[in-house]
Design a protein around this motif. Structure first.
Motif, PDB file in Angstrom:
ATOM      1  N   UNK A  10       6.770   9.042  -1.943  1.00 44.04           N
ATOM      2  CA  UNK A  10       6.521   8.655  -3.331  1.00 44.04           C
ATOM      3  C   UNK A  10       7.231   7.353  -3.701  1.00 44.04           C
ATOM      4  N   UNK A  11       8.322   7.054  -3.053  1.00 40.80           N
ATOM      5  CA  UNK A  11       9.043   5.795  -3.305  1.00 40.80           C
ATOM      6  C   UNK A  11       8.531   4.652  -2.428  1.00 40.80           C
ATOM      7  N   UNK A  12       7.553   4.935  -1.579  1.00 44.06           N
ATOM      8  CA  UNK A  12       6.995   3.903  -0.720  1.00 44.06           C
ATOM      9  C   UNK A  12       7.860   3.557   0.467  1.00 44.06           C
ATOM     10  N   UNK A  13       8.765   4.451   0.828  1.00 47.34           N
ATOM     11  CA  UNK A  13       9.690   4.193   1.924  1.00 47.34           C
ATOM     12  C   UNK A  13       9.181   4.704   3.270  1.00 47.34           C
ATOM     13  N   UNK A  14       8.121   5.487   3.260  1.00 50.38           N
ATOM     14  CA  UNK A  14       7.559   6.029   4.503  1.00 50.38           C
ATOM     15  C   UNK A  14       6.089   5.661   4.594  1.00 50.38           C
ATOM     16  N   UNK A  15       5.664   5.368   5.785  1.00 52.01           N
ATOM     17  CA  UNK A  15       4.258   5.097   6.052  1.00 52.01           C
ATOM     18  C   UNK A  15       3.658   6.390   6.587  1.00 52.01           C
ATOM     19  N   UNK A  16       2.643   6.909   5.922  1.00 53.13           N
ATOM     20  CA  UNK A  16       2.087   8.202   6.317  1.00 53.13           C
ATOM     21  C   UNK A  16       0.851   8.035   7.195  1.00 53.13           C
ATOM     22  N   UNK A  17       0.623   9.034   8.025  1.00 53.88           N
ATOM     23  CA  UNK A  17      -0.582   9.060   8.850  1.00 53.88           C
ATOM     24  C   UNK A  17      -1.711   9.708   8.057  1.00 53.88           C
ATOM     25  N   UNK A  18      -2.917   9.539   8.531  1.00 57.57           N
ATOM     26  CA  UNK A  18      -4.057  10.166   7.877  1.00 57.57           C
ATOM     27  C   UNK A  18      -3.950  11.693   7.961  1.00 57.57           C
ATOM     28  N   UNK A  19      -3.323  12.193   9.022  1.00 59.24           N
ATOM     29  CA  UNK A  19      -3.106  13.638   9.146  1.00 59.24           C
ATOM     30  C   UNK A  19      -2.178  14.134   8.042  1.00 59.24           C
ATOM     31  N   UNK A  20      -1.166  13.351   7.697  1.00 59.64           N
ATOM     32  CA  UNK A  20      -0.254  13.721   6.610  1.00 59.64           C
ATOM     33  C   UNK A  20      -0.969  13.650   5.274  1.00 59.64           C
ATOM     34  N   UNK A  21      -1.818  12.651   5.085  1.00 63.66           N
ATOM     35  CA  UNK A  21      -2.598  12.553   3.844  1.00 63.66           C
ATOM     36  C   UNK A  21      -3.463  13.808   3.689  1.00 63.66           C
ATOM     37  N   UNK A  22      -4.035  14.268   4.794  1.00 64.80           N
ATOM     38  CA  UNK A  22      -4.858  15.477   4.736  1.00 64.80           C
ATOM     39  C   UNK A  22      -4.013  16.693   4.353  1.00 64.80           C
ATOM     40  N   UNK A  75       0.822  -1.211   0.000  1.00 63.65           N
ATOM     41  CA  UNK A  75       0.000   0.000   0.000  1.00 63.65           C
ATOM     42  C   UNK A  75       0.857   1.263   0.000  1.00 63.65           C
ATOM     43  N   UNK A  76       2.027   1.212   0.632  1.00 58.20           N
ATOM     44  CA  UNK A  76       2.893   2.399   0.638  1.00 58.20           C
ATOM     45  C   UNK A  76       3.372   2.723  -0.768  1.00 58.20           C
ATOM     46  N   UNK A  77       3.679   1.703  -1.552  1.00 59.92           N
ATOM     47  CA  UNK A  77       4.128   1.919  -2.931  1.00 59.92           C
ATOM     48  C   UNK A  77       2.972   2.424  -3.787  1.00 59.92           C
ATOM     49  N   UNK A  78       1.807   1.825  -3.622  1.00 55.82           N
ATOM     50  CA  UNK A  78       0.640   2.264  -4.399  1.00 55.82           C
ATOM     51  C   UNK A  78       0.247   3.693  -4.035  1.00 55.82           C
ATOM     52  N   UNK A  79       0.306   4.028  -2.741  1.00 59.15           N
ATOM     53  CA  UNK A  79       0.004   5.404  -2.336  1.00 59.15           C
ATOM     54  C   UNK A  79       1.031   6.362  -2.930  1.00 59.15           C
ATOM     55  N   UNK A  80       2.304   6.008  -2.852  1.00 56.25           N
ATOM     56  CA  UNK A  80       3.358   6.859  -3.400  1.00 56.25           C
ATOM     57  C   UNK A  80       3.201   7.098  -4.891  1.00 56.25           C
ATOM     58  N   UNK A  81       2.852   6.043  -5.617  1.00 52.68           N
ATOM     59  CA  UNK A  81       2.626   6.183  -7.060  1.00 52.68           C
ATOM     60  C   UNK A  81       1.451   7.111  -7.335  1.00 52.68           C
ATOM     61  N   UNK A  82       0.410   6.975  -6.536  1.00 53.91           N
ATOM     62  CA  UNK A  82      -0.767   7.823  -6.715  1.00 53.91           C
ATOM     63  C   UNK A  82      -0.445   9.276  -6.382  1.00 53.91           C
ATOM     64  N   UNK A  83       0.284   9.479  -5.277  1.00 53.96           N
ATOM     65  CA  UNK A  83       0.685  10.836  -4.902  1.00 53.96           C
ATOM     66  C   UNK A  83       1.512  11.473  -6.010  1.00 53.96           C
ATOM     67  N   UNK A  84       2.470  10.736  -6.554  1.00 60.15           N
ATOM     68  CA  UNK A  84       3.309  11.257  -7.636  1.00 60.15           C
ATOM     69  C   UNK A  84       2.455  11.639  -8.847  1.00 60.15           C
ATOM     70  N   UNK A  85       1.496  10.783  -9.201  1.00 63.49           N
ATOM     71  CA  UNK A  85       0.645  11.064 -10.359  1.00 63.49           C
ATOM     72  C   UNK A  85      -0.181  12.332 -10.151  1.00 63.49           C
ATOM     73  N   UNK A  86      -0.762  12.476  -8.969  1.00 63.66           N
ATOM     74  CA  UNK A  86      -1.580  13.668  -8.682  1.00 63.66           C
ATOM     75  C   UNK A  86      -0.697  14.913  -8.651  1.00 63.66           C
TER      76      UNK A  86
END
Length: 74
Positions: free
Chosen positions: A43-55, A6-17
């Protein structure tokens, strides 16, 4: 087929946006109050983000939180 972490998929999505918004990692970090290297690691999937960071990232990108979720339908 094994699902990507999920970290990699989130990072890829963040990069795309971010790329779609036409802003650099440095600018995103500035807008979100985060360091550019942190953005890079997310973006490289090396960090796990909190929901606060996503916001913070969503606000900086002027989008809904759901836009940053992998596999979301726009």
């Amino acid at each position: 087929m094994a699902e990507e972490d999920i970290r990699i998929r989130f990072g890829n999505r963040l990069r795309a946006v971010r790329n779609q918004a036409g802003i650099s990692q440095e600018k995103l970090g500035e807008l979100a109050g985060l360091h550019r290297t942190f953005i890079s690691m997310v973006e490289r999937g090396e960090r796990n983000v909190t929901i606060a960071t996503v916001e913070k990232l969503a606000r900086a990108l002027d989008c809904g939180l759901y836009h940053l979720m992998p596999d979301s339908v726009e």
